[in-house]
Design a protein around this motif. Structure first.
Motif, PDB file in Angstrom:
ATOM      1  N   THR A  81       0.843  -1.210   0.000  1.00 47.61           N
ATOM      2  CA  THR A  81       0.000   0.000   0.000  1.00 47.61           C
ATOM      3  C   THR A  81       0.876   1.257   0.000  1.00 47.61           C
ATOM      4  O   THR A  81       0.484   2.274  -0.542  1.00 47.61           O
ATOM      5  N   HIS A  82       2.066   1.178   0.611  1.00 46.01           N
ATOM      6  CA  HIS A  82       2.951   2.347   0.729  1.00 46.01           C
ATOM      7  C   HIS A  82       4.415   1.932   0.559  1.00 46.01           C
ATOM      8  O   HIS A  82       4.804   0.838   0.989  1.00 46.01           O
ATOM      9  N   ILE A  83       5.209   2.824  -0.056  1.00 50.32           N
ATOM     10  CA  ILE A  83       6.681   2.691  -0.025  1.00 50.32           C
ATOM     11  C   ILE A  83       7.204   3.980   0.599  1.00 50.32           C
ATOM     12  O   ILE A  83       6.827   5.078   0.166  1.00 50.32           O
ATOM     13  N   VAL A  84       8.043   3.853   1.627  1.00 50.26           N
ATOM     14  CA  VAL A  84       8.490   5.045   2.360  1.00 50.26           C
ATOM     15  C   VAL A  84       9.998   5.000   2.587  1.00 50.26           C
ATOM     16  O   VAL A  84      10.576   3.919   2.728  1.00 50.26           O
ATOM     17  N   GLY A  85      10.630   6.175   2.558  1.00 50.44           N
ATOM     18  CA  GLY A  85      12.060   6.245   2.844  1.00 50.44           C
ATOM     19  C   GLY A  85      12.748   7.267   1.968  1.00 50.44           C
ATOM     20  O   GLY A  85      12.093   8.046   1.267  1.00 50.44           O
ATOM     21  N   ASP A  86      14.094   7.252   2.030  1.00 51.27           N
ATOM     22  CA  ASP A  86      14.818   8.220   1.191  1.00 51.27           C
ATOM     23  C   ASP A  86      14.852   7.769  -0.277  1.00 51.27           C
ATOM     24  O   ASP A  86      15.251   8.515  -1.154  1.00 51.27           O
ATOM     25  N   ASP A  88      16.737   5.799  -1.857  1.00 50.08           N
ATOM     26  CA  ASP A  88      18.030   5.608  -2.523  1.00 50.08           C
ATOM     27  C   ASP A  88      18.280   4.132  -2.843  1.00 50.08           C
ATOM     28  O   ASP A  88      19.178   3.808  -3.608  1.00 50.08           O
ATOM     29  N   SER A  89      17.491   3.230  -2.274  1.00 49.85           N
ATOM     30  CA  SER A  89      17.685   1.802  -2.550  1.00 49.85           C
ATOM     31  C   SER A  89      16.653   1.242  -3.544  1.00 49.85           C
ATOM     32  O   SER A  89      16.924   0.256  -4.217  1.00 49.85           O
ATOM     33  N   SER A  90      15.488   1.843  -3.616  1.00 46.93           N
ATOM     34  CA  SER A  90      14.452   1.340  -4.538  1.00 46.93           C
ATOM     35  C   SER A  90      14.866   1.614  -5.978  1.00 46.93           C
ATOM     36  O   SER A  90      15.297   2.718  -6.308  1.00 46.93           O
ATOM     37  N   LYS A  91      14.696   0.604  -6.846  1.00 44.14           N
ATOM     38  CA  LYS A  91      15.028   0.797  -8.263  1.00 44.14           C
ATOM     39  C   LYS A  91      13.947   1.634  -8.933  1.00 44.14           C
ATOM     40  O   LYS A  91      12.756   1.504  -8.597  1.00 44.14           O
ATOM     41  N   THR A  92      14.371   2.435  -9.921  1.00 41.13           N
ATOM     42  CA  THR A  92      13.425   3.314 -10.623  1.00 41.13           C
ATOM     43  C   THR A  92      12.289   2.508 -11.258  1.00 41.13           C
ATOM     44  O   THR A  92      11.113   2.869 -11.147  1.00 41.13           O
ATOM     45  N   GLU A  93      12.649   1.395 -11.906  1.00 39.80           N
ATOM     46  CA  GLU A  93      11.597   0.601 -12.585  1.00 39.80           C
ATOM     47  C   GLU A  93      10.579   0.061 -11.567  1.00 39.80           C
ATOM     48  O   GLU A  93       9.389  -0.075 -11.874  1.00 39.80           O
ATOM     49  N   VAL A  94      11.071  -0.217 -10.356  1.00 41.44           N
ATOM     50  CA  VAL A  94      10.197  -0.748  -9.309  1.00 41.44           C
ATOM     51  C   VAL A  94       9.237   0.350  -8.830  1.00 41.44           C
ATOM     52  O   VAL A  94       8.020   0.146  -8.737  1.00 41.44           O
ATOM     53  N   ILE A  95       9.803   1.515  -8.570  1.00 41.63           N
ATOM     54  CA  ILE A  95       8.966   2.644  -8.126  1.00 41.63           C
ATOM     55  C   ILE A  95       7.948   2.984  -9.218  1.00 41.63           C
ATOM     56  O   ILE A  95       6.757   3.185  -8.943  1.00 41.63           O
ATOM     57  N   ASP A  96       8.415   3.022 -10.481  1.00 43.20           N
ATOM     58  CA  ASP A  96       7.501   3.366 -11.587  1.00 43.20           C
ATOM     59  C   ASP A  96       6.356   2.356 -11.679  1.00 43.20           C
ATOM     60  O   ASP A  96       5.197   2.726 -11.841  1.00 43.20           O
ATOM     61  N   TYR A  97       6.702   1.071 -11.528  1.00 50.75           N
ATOM     62  CA  TYR A  97       5.681   0.017 -11.608  1.00 50.75           C
ATOM     63  C   TYR A  97       4.624   0.222 -10.511  1.00 50.75           C
ATOM     64  O   TYR A  97       3.422   0.255 -10.777  1.00 50.75           O
ATOM     65  N   GLY A 102      -0.864   2.580  -8.360  1.00 51.46           N
ATOM     66  CA  GLY A 102      -1.593   3.334  -7.331  1.00 51.46           C
ATOM     67  C   GLY A 102      -1.020   3.218  -5.921  1.00 51.46           C
ATOM     68  O   GLY A 102      -1.637   3.665  -4.956  1.00 51.46           O
ATOM     69  N   VAL A 103       0.179   2.621  -5.792  1.00 49.26           N
ATOM     70  CA  VAL A 103       0.808   2.520  -4.472  1.00 49.26           C
ATOM     71  C   VAL A 103       1.263   3.921  -4.035  1.00 49.26           C
ATOM     72  O   VAL A 103       1.776   4.694  -4.859  1.00 49.26           O
ATOM     73  N   LYS A 104       1.064   4.255  -2.765  1.00 46.05           N
ATOM     74  CA  LYS A 104       1.486   5.578  -2.276  1.00 46.05           C
ATOM     75  C   LYS A 104       2.998   5.572  -2.048  1.00 46.05           C
ATOM     76  O   LYS A 104       3.516   4.737  -1.306  1.00 46.05           O
ATOM     77  N   ILE A 105       3.702   6.520  -2.696  1.00 48.90           N
ATOM     78  CA  ILE A 105       5.158   6.599  -2.558  1.00 48.90           C
ATOM     79  C   ILE A 105       5.473   7.839  -1.721  1.00 48.90           C
ATOM     80  O   ILE A 105       5.099   8.955  -2.093  1.00 48.90           O
TER      81      ILE A 105
END
Ligand SMILES: Nc1ncnc2c1ncn2[C@@H]1O[C@H](COP(=O)(O)OP(=O)(O)OP(=O)(O)O)[C@@H](O)[C@H]1O
Ligand SMILES: Cc1ncc(C[n+]2csc(CCO)c2C)c(N)n1
Length: 280
Positions: A81-86, A88-97, A102-105
């Motif tokens: 439901t949410h991804i939270v933090g700085d 710097d570790s999440s991959k761009t393609e993952v965040i974009d997906y 509709g996941v809250k970033i």
């Protein structure tokens, strides 16, 4: 001083025989929030919990773990439901997906607090806000921090430190939720100073491999019942435990249905899972 029942028997509903698996998450007598840290995901723990979770919060790079834990066709059925933090570790393609789904970033670049703490603050906001909401879901909240152990020791100790602070300095989350730390090896929780009654899950937790470990200074006075090696015996009413001092309690065993603990200072209570003994 708190007087509290710590009941992880609810895990039996989740890690159960087939008959319980028909329950919908809305029908559970409690609400589950999962918090994933950036460590490998074990399906035998994660998959049953996911089905019952209302909030699934990834601490930064945990998003990559979740993304890669499922195939392309199954990934959409296991969204956080949410991804939270700085971030710097999440991959761009993952965040974009996940963004597209509709996941809250929630990006927070603060470099004085860990992503773990940022996620706990978010959980606090979600749960406290919910408790003030008119149309609130007023079931008790169970927060499960998944896979916090077995990786970097600085990160692990930082997580324990942050949780310890939430029980002592900042009690708002504690008052709105019961937090456990869980992986395939252990079930761990903090016990604030007070009197506690502990009931463990039959399906997940073993009665051996039990620990009582003070991580916030000396626990001056402690008395227990229901363990094979109780603290505070008939001759001396209380014992003391100190990390780096004379004793802490490890490799203890549960010998009664209910364990009671009376402690003057906060402690970590931990049990070992049956999965650990099956796989070791
Ligand atoms: N190797 C590890 N062992 C244990 N916990 C970890 C480990 N790596 C990350 N974590 C946990 O997962 C959270 C997110 O980690 P991530 O790798 O995304 O960010 P990080 O930049 O390494 O951590 P932070 O920014 O919080 O210091 C961390 O705050 C920490 O609680
Ligand atoms: C005394 C002290 N030690 C380390 C850090 C560094 N630090 C702590 S948490 C974090 C991660 C942020 O996502 C970073 C880089 C600091 N700020 N203060």
């Amino acid at each position: 001083m708190s007087n509290k029942i710590h009941d992880t028997t609810y895990l039996d509903l989740i890690f159960s025989e087939e008959e319980f698996k028909e329950i919908a998450k809305e029908d559970l007598p409690f609400k589950i929030t999962l918090m994933l840290v950036n460590r490998p995901i074990t399906h035998e723990i994660f998959d049953p919990l996911y089905k019952f979770a209302s909030n699934i919060i990834c601490c930064d790079g945990a998003s990559n773990r979740l993304y890669h834990a499922f195939s392309d066709s199954d990934r959409g059925n296991h969204l956080p439901t949410h991804i939270v933090g700085d971030l710097d570790s999440s991959k761009t393609e993952v965040i974009d997906y996940y963004k597209e789904k509709g996941v809250k970033i929630i990006k927070d670049g603060d470099q004085d607090h860990t992503d773990f703490e940022k996620a706990l603050n978010l959980i606090k906001e979600l749960l406290v806000k919910n408790s003030e909401d008119e149309s609130k879901d007023d079931r008790p909240n169970k927060v499960i921090v998944l896979f916090p152990f077995g990786g970097r020791i600085d990160q692990t100790l930082s997580s324990m430190h942050v949780l310890s602070r939430y029980l002592t300095v900042d009690a708002e989350l504690k008052d709105n939720a019961e937090i456990i730390l869980l992986d395939q090896n252990s079930v761990t929780q903090y016990l604030a100073a007070g009197e506690h009654e502990i009931r463990i899950s039959k399906n997940l937790e073993s009665k051996i491999g039990v620990g009582l470990i003070p991580l916030s200074g000396k626990c001056e006075n402690i008395k227990t019942s229901g363990l094979k090696w109780n603290l505070g015996n008939s001759e001396e009413e209380f014992s003391s435990l100190e990390f780096g001092g004379e004793i802490i309690s490890t490799s203890n065993e549960i010998i009664e249905d209910v364990v009671t603990i009376e402690n003057s200072h906060s402690l970590m209570w931990t049990t070992t899972t049956k999965l650990y003994y099956e796989n070791d």
